[in-house]
Scaffold this motif. Structure first.
Motif, PDB file in Angstrom:
ATOM      1  N   ASP A 270      26.218 -47.630 -16.507  1.00  0.00           N
ATOM      2  CA  ASP A 270      25.055 -47.449 -15.634  1.00  0.00           C
ATOM      3  C   ASP A 270      25.314 -46.361 -14.592  1.00  0.00           C
ATOM      4  O   ASP A 270      24.429 -45.554 -14.288  1.00  0.00           O
ATOM      5  CB  ASP A 270      24.700 -48.756 -14.932  1.00  0.00           C
ATOM      6  N   VAL A 271      26.522 -46.344 -14.056  1.00  0.00           N
ATOM      7  CA  VAL A 271      26.869 -45.318 -13.073  1.00  0.00           C
ATOM      8  C   VAL A 271      26.735 -43.931 -13.691  1.00  0.00           C
ATOM      9  O   VAL A 271      26.266 -42.981 -13.047  1.00  0.00           O
ATOM     10  CB  VAL A 271      28.296 -45.542 -12.531  1.00  0.00           C
ATOM     11  N   LEU A 272      27.121 -43.810 -14.957  1.00  0.00           N
ATOM     12  CA  LEU A 272      27.034 -42.507 -15.617  1.00  0.00           C
ATOM     13  C   LEU A 272      25.594 -42.008 -15.692  1.00  0.00           C
ATOM     14  O   LEU A 272      25.351 -40.798 -15.658  1.00  0.00           O
ATOM     15  CB  LEU A 272      27.634 -42.595 -17.021  1.00  0.00           C
ATOM     16  N   HIS A 273      24.637 -42.917 -15.789  1.00  0.00           N
ATOM     17  CA  HIS A 273      23.230 -42.485 -15.789  1.00  0.00           C
ATOM     18  C   HIS A 273      22.844 -41.929 -14.427  1.00  0.00           C
ATOM     19  O   HIS A 273      22.016 -41.027 -14.327  1.00  0.00           O
ATOM     20  CB  HIS A 273      22.316 -43.646 -16.147  1.00  0.00           C
ATOM     21  N   LEU A 274      23.452 -42.464 -13.373  1.00  0.00           N
ATOM     22  CA  LEU A 274      23.166 -41.965 -12.029  1.00  0.00           C
ATOM     23  C   LEU A 274      23.919 -40.678 -11.730  1.00  0.00           C
ATOM     24  O   LEU A 274      23.588 -39.973 -10.780  1.00  0.00           O
ATOM     25  CB  LEU A 274      23.535 -43.030 -10.994  1.00  0.00           C
ATOM     26  N   LEU A 275      24.930 -40.361 -12.538  1.00  0.00           N
ATOM     27  CA  LEU A 275      25.740 -39.172 -12.288  1.00  0.00           C
ATOM     28  C   LEU A 275      25.821 -38.238 -13.490  1.00  0.00           C
ATOM     29  O   LEU A 275      26.403 -37.156 -13.385  1.00  0.00           O
ATOM     30  CB  LEU A 275      27.181 -39.580 -11.928  1.00  0.00           C
ATOM     31  N   GLY A 276      25.256 -38.640 -14.615  1.00  0.00           N
ATOM     32  CA  GLY A 276      25.553 -37.963 -15.857  1.00  0.00           C
ATOM     33  C   GLY A 276      24.936 -36.608 -16.041  1.00  0.00           C
ATOM     34  O   GLY A 276      25.458 -35.786 -16.774  1.00  0.00           O
ATOM     35  N   ALA A 277      23.770 -36.348 -15.403  1.00  0.00           N
ATOM     36  CA  ALA A 277      23.048 -35.098 -15.652  1.00  0.00           C
ATOM     37  C   ALA A 277      22.915 -34.869 -17.149  1.00  0.00           C
ATOM     38  O   ALA A 277      23.026 -33.760 -17.640  1.00  0.00           O
ATOM     39  CB  ALA A 277      23.755 -33.918 -14.977  1.00  0.00           C
TER      40      ALA A 277
END
Length: 984
Positions: A270-277
């Motif tokens: 989930d964090v990657l969706h907030l940071l993934g670009a």
């Protein structure tokens, strides 16, 4: 899709419209002030395949009107659906079957949605479910799933069969599934996320992560966007029922110790969706939301066919041997029925992930809303009902020694407040129960630790006994509790005002456990602030010492520190300004360990202004090795939580695309900004820095100033004083500070080094000559320049560092040299086929730079006209660009901009370019990239009073997009305020 709104952005009575045709908004929750909190958005528009297209939202005076699509519209499509469950039976829907939905979820003129359920054959446990969406043009989307979980129905067991799904008579799914008790799974496979009666549009949605974080419904993460390439690439790109997905616990065992990707306030995927670009992260959030169904936590109340209400099951507890670790006892021996046929993968509250929460926020699906509720209610059922544990229907999450660990308390509380956040306002039965549970917990923790005197260190009763002693406590587990209670304060939960006050007071007390461990060397020395264990007392404590608050406790922070390190570990630090850690020098392991666990706790302490928290945080982030530790969060960002900054008062309710002058921001703090000066944005903040601007005959003053635009009344602050005596025509002043110079575009914030860095001195004081030293200064604690010569010089004659890649920290010069920040070395030159000067801005979606200028960018070589290019951020491979003819392009050529500014607007996937001299005042160009070599340029329509004309020396680096504000700023001249335009 789902969309969370910041409190106050959409006041009561207002609605939302979009930039891509009509937009339907179905509110699900409001904030306590009545403004819109969460809604399901729907619409229909033709989009170019494979091309990111921004959807900009803006406040509207009224919602979209029109006759809502109804069940007759659904039936008119002629759609049918069938779920086959092998020997258990088959259920189907068609014609009049659609007339009796279980739930009406969305109703509107563009899309309506209903939930359907049916028992499968004669089986008392197996049910088939559908979420059915019908769109105005006749398209139908269906998400089918099966479920095997009730609370008290006798003889639960596995349901092994070949399951199928047909839509409109065509088989879409066929697979053998062994569905264990209390599991559920969507009947989808491969790349599909649902099924359509038309071609699947395969829509990927990348939410404006900065805006979502600004709502504070999710934490704020500071890791670099797009930096975690390896783990992003490892996200699931397809789905198989009951797959683990990104719930990649060691040996598929949730109870395994040590760092695990799914453990955190949010799991790493989930964090990657907030940071993934990356567009891939949206589908991965959905697939991992589906994967949560593999855990045996789906206890549906057979009397309501909804997740249970606590008041209806005050003493029921999950039976032993059902795959729920550390389940408790029932005071009335009321257990869930024992299951046969094997258990699902085990659920361990102490190591449990957040499930369904972000998936719901980004999709608005009923399925994921219930997934969040199932986690909260299963945690309730698994906990013992006695007064030392959940205390019957109150649903307390309190710790109990060797029965409910400190971390169990943390993640159980997370599940409860997430459930209260997602349950719709009109679901009064479940919402009322969750409010009562949350308020009971607040009363409990406030009563035990605040209303009566307790230990001064913010430590709740440990639920674990290391070395058979609760005098020895795990501070990292305490940090989990601190973090989730801080998050709960930020969520502005829909509880009574008195409960909010108590929650805030308890959190202030609790946050001491993080703040005090980051003290100075006379207390608990911050350099050693993250041990595995701490000792709160030299006495042998029992639970009653905590429940009554009598102790005895360590006499002071210093005594606490001395008791903790009475036997010094081998890694114990002794150097002021250098953080010590068990895994030194492995920064990656440290970021995944106790220093990582501390970050969310101290971040929320800072966010809520706990006394001493800001000083504690700056001690930590001011350490010499903090930049290396901070950079180590990038590849594994789950613990990279930083302090959230709510929108400042001057920016609240600012309309989209309207100039706003920020009061009191003129002057630059005395810096010579008008002399071709630049500003540097510290990533993840609203702080702008003016580093040694001046030079030539304009100014010898080399001061460093900054301004934090996230403050309600931002003002300039002098961070590093100017040199008292000066030397002309040299890289350094007599005191070793760098010479003043024209800033242009040559200064950058290098997050990986925790520094503002200057790559060359163009037009230094006093003769306007050039120097090529690379210099840096810190931006935490007492800001200071690094010693002269620390960073060497720019490679290549007459070369300056212009293009900065924030994902790597690397910097390109316009002569083709590349500085690698990790090694402080230069490579190149690489041959550019199109010569360019500035500006050059990084595009994180495409991993490339974009350069744009007229002539040479300084008013010469005008015959070159518009000069644009893109080049690969890693290799320097360059391609010339041109633009489609438009009125904006004609105007751009007429303006013949010089010393211009440009930045990337991530929320809208475009570049913003500004000159602002003379007749060009207020004229902002928007350049829209695509995969080809012919792009579009347009004029951004902006209302309001524009800034005054830019000084003749140009705007240079004083146009900056500020993600934390959702817009860009320009500072046209020192005697004018900074101007802001919100674009997202």
């Amino acid at each position: 899709m789902g969309f969370a709104f910041r409190k106050g952005d959409v006041p009561a009575g207002a609605s939302v419209s979009g930039s891509l045709g009509s937009l339907q908004v179905t509110p699900k929750n409001t904030w306590p002030d009545g403004s819109l909190k969460f809604a399901v958005l729907a619409g229909q528009v033709d989009l170019p395949a494979g091309t990111p297209t921004p959807l900009n939202l803006r406040r509207a005076s009224a919602p979209l009107t029109g006759t809502p699509l109804n069940l007759a519209d659904l039936k008119r499509t002629g759609v049918t659906a069938e779920v086959g469950c092998g020997s258990f039976g088959t259920v189907s829907w068609g014609g009049t079957d659609w007339d009796t939905p279980f739930e009406n979820w969305v109703s509107g003129p563009l899309m309506s949605s209903w939930i359907y359920r049916r028992q499968v054959g004669a089986d008392a446990h197996l049910t088939a479910w559908l979420e059915v969406r019908v769109f105005a043009a006749g398209a139908v989307e269906v998400l089918p799933w099966i479920e095997n979980g009730y609370i008290a129905v006798a003889a639960p067991s596995n349901k092994a069969a070949t399951y199928t799904f047909k839509l409109a008579g065509t088989e879409r799914f066929n697979a053998a599934i062994d569905l264990k008790h209390h599991q559920r799974t969507p009947l989808v496979s491969g790349a599909a996320l649902s099924y359509w009666n038309v071609a699947d549009p395969q829509l990927n949605v990348l939410h404006d992560a900065r805006y979502l974080m600004s709502t504070e419904l999710v934490p704020t993460y500071f890791a670099a966007e797009g930096a975690a390439t390896t783990v992003i690439n490892a996200l699931p790109s397809s789905f198989t029922p009951l797959q683990a997905g990104s719930f990649n616990y060691t040996s598929d065992d949730m109870a395994q110790s040590g760092y695990q990707d799914p453990i955190g306030l949010l799991p790493q995927h989930d964090v990657l969706h907030l940071l993934g670009a990356s567009m891939a992260t949206h589908a991965a959030v959905v697939r991992n939301g589906f994967s949560a169904g593999r855990y045996g936590i789906h206890y549906r109340d057979e009397s309501t066919n909804r997740p249970l209400r606590f008041s209806q099951h005050p003493t029921r507890v999950i039976a032993d041997g059902q795959g729920f670790k550390d389940n408790g006892g029932s005071t009335t021996s009321t257990r869930t029925p024992a299951a046969t046929g094997g258990n699902p993968p085990g659920w361990d509250v102490a190591h449990s992930p957040s499930v369904g929460y972000l998936a719901y926020l980004v999709t608005g699906r009923w399925y994921f809303m219930e997934e969040v509720l199932f986690a909260a209610t299963a945690n309730y059922l698994g906990n013992g009902d006695n007064a030392q544990l959940r205390t019957g229907a109150r649903g307390l999450v309190q710790t109990a020694v060797q029965a409910w660990q400190t971390r169990s308390c943390a993640w159980d509380w997370r599940s409860k407040v997430q459930a209260l956040t997602v349950v719709p306002d009109n679901d009064t039965a479940l919402r009322t129960e969750l409010i009562a549970c949350v308020e009971s917990n607040i009363d409990h923790f406030h009563g035990r630790y605040v209303a009566q005197p307790n230990n001064p260190f913010g430590y709740i009763l440990p639920g674990e006994a290391y070395n058979n002693s609760i005098s020895i406590c795990a501070p990292w587990q305490q940090d989990f509790v601190t973090a989730v209670f801080g998050w709960a304060v930020s969520m502005d939960l829909p509880v009574a005002a008195a409960a909010k006050t108590k929650l805030s007071e308890f959190f202030t007390w609790k946050a001491r456990s993080a703040v005090m461990r980051l003290g100075d060397r006379n207390g608990f020395w911050y350099i050693n602030g993250a041990p595995f264990n701490t000792r709160i007392s030299t006495a042998a404590l029992s639970a009653s010492n905590f429940t009554t608050g009598v102790g005895p406790w360590a006499a002071s922070d210093a005594a606490f520190y001395a008791a903790t390190y009475a036997t010094p570990p081998s890694w114990l630090g002794s150097t002021e300004g250098t953080l010590a850690f068990e895994f030194q020098p492995d920064y990656g392991a440290t970021a995944r360990g106790m220093w990582g666990n501390l970050q969310p706790a101290i971040a929320y302490a800072v966010r809520h202004a706990v006394p001493g928290a800001r000083d504690a945080y700056e001690r930590m982030t001011g350490a010499a090795n903090w930049p290396s530790l901070a950079a180590a969060f990038d590849p594994r960002p789950v613990w990279s939580v930083g302090p959230a900054s709510p929108a400042p008062s001057w920016a609240r309710n600012s309309p989209l695309n309207e100039w706003v002058a920020i009061p009191g921001t003129n002057g630059g703090g005395g810096a010579a900004i008008d002399a071709w000066g630049t500003l540097v944005l510290i990533e993840g903040t609203g702080t702008l820095v003016s580093p040694a601007n001046g030079g030539h005959n304009d100014s010898a003053d080399n001061r460093v100033t900054s301004i934090d635009l996230l403050q309600d009344a931002p003002t300039w602050v002098q961070r590093i004083a100017p040199s008292p005596t000066v030397t002309a025509n040299a890289s350094y002043m007599p005191d070793g500070k760098p010479v003043s110079r024209h800033g242009y575009h040559h200064a950058h914030y290098i997050k990986q080094r925790g520094r503002v860095m200057l790559f060359g001195a163009r037009a230094w004081y006093a003769n306007g000559g050039d120097g090529f030293a690379v210099d840096g200064h810190s931006v935490t604690g007492a800001w200071a320049w690094d010693q002269a010569g620390t960073w060497g010089t720019v490679a290549g004659a007459n070369s300056f560092g212009v293009a900065h890649d924030p994902t790597t920290g690397n910097v390109w010069t316009n002569s083709g040299r590349l500085w690698n920040q990790s090694s402080n070395t230069w490579t190149g030159p690489f041959a550019f086929s199109v010569s360019w000067r500035w500006p050059a801005v990084y595009d994180p979606l495409r991993g490339q730079f974009f350069t744009l200028q007229f002539g040479d960018g300084q008013g010469f070589d005008l015959a070159r006209g518009v000069v644009a290019s893109k080049f690969n951020a890693r290799t320097g491979a360059q391609t010339a660009l041109t633009f489609n003819q438009s009125a904006a392009l004609t105007q751009f050529i007429s303006d013949a901009p010089i010393y211009a500014g440009m930045d990337y607007d991530a929320a809208n996937d475009r570049f913003l370019f500004y000159d602002g001299r003379g007749a060009a005042v207020g004229r902002v160009y928007a350049i829209t990239p695509n995969s080809g070599n012919v792009w579009d340029i347009s004029l951004l329509p902006i209302t309001g009073t524009p800034p005054p004309a830019t000084v003749p020396a140009g705007i240079n680096g004083r146009l900056r997009y500020v993600p934390a504000l959702g817009g860009f700023i320009v500072m046209p001249r020192a005697d004018a305020n900074i101007f802001f335009v919100r674009t997202a």
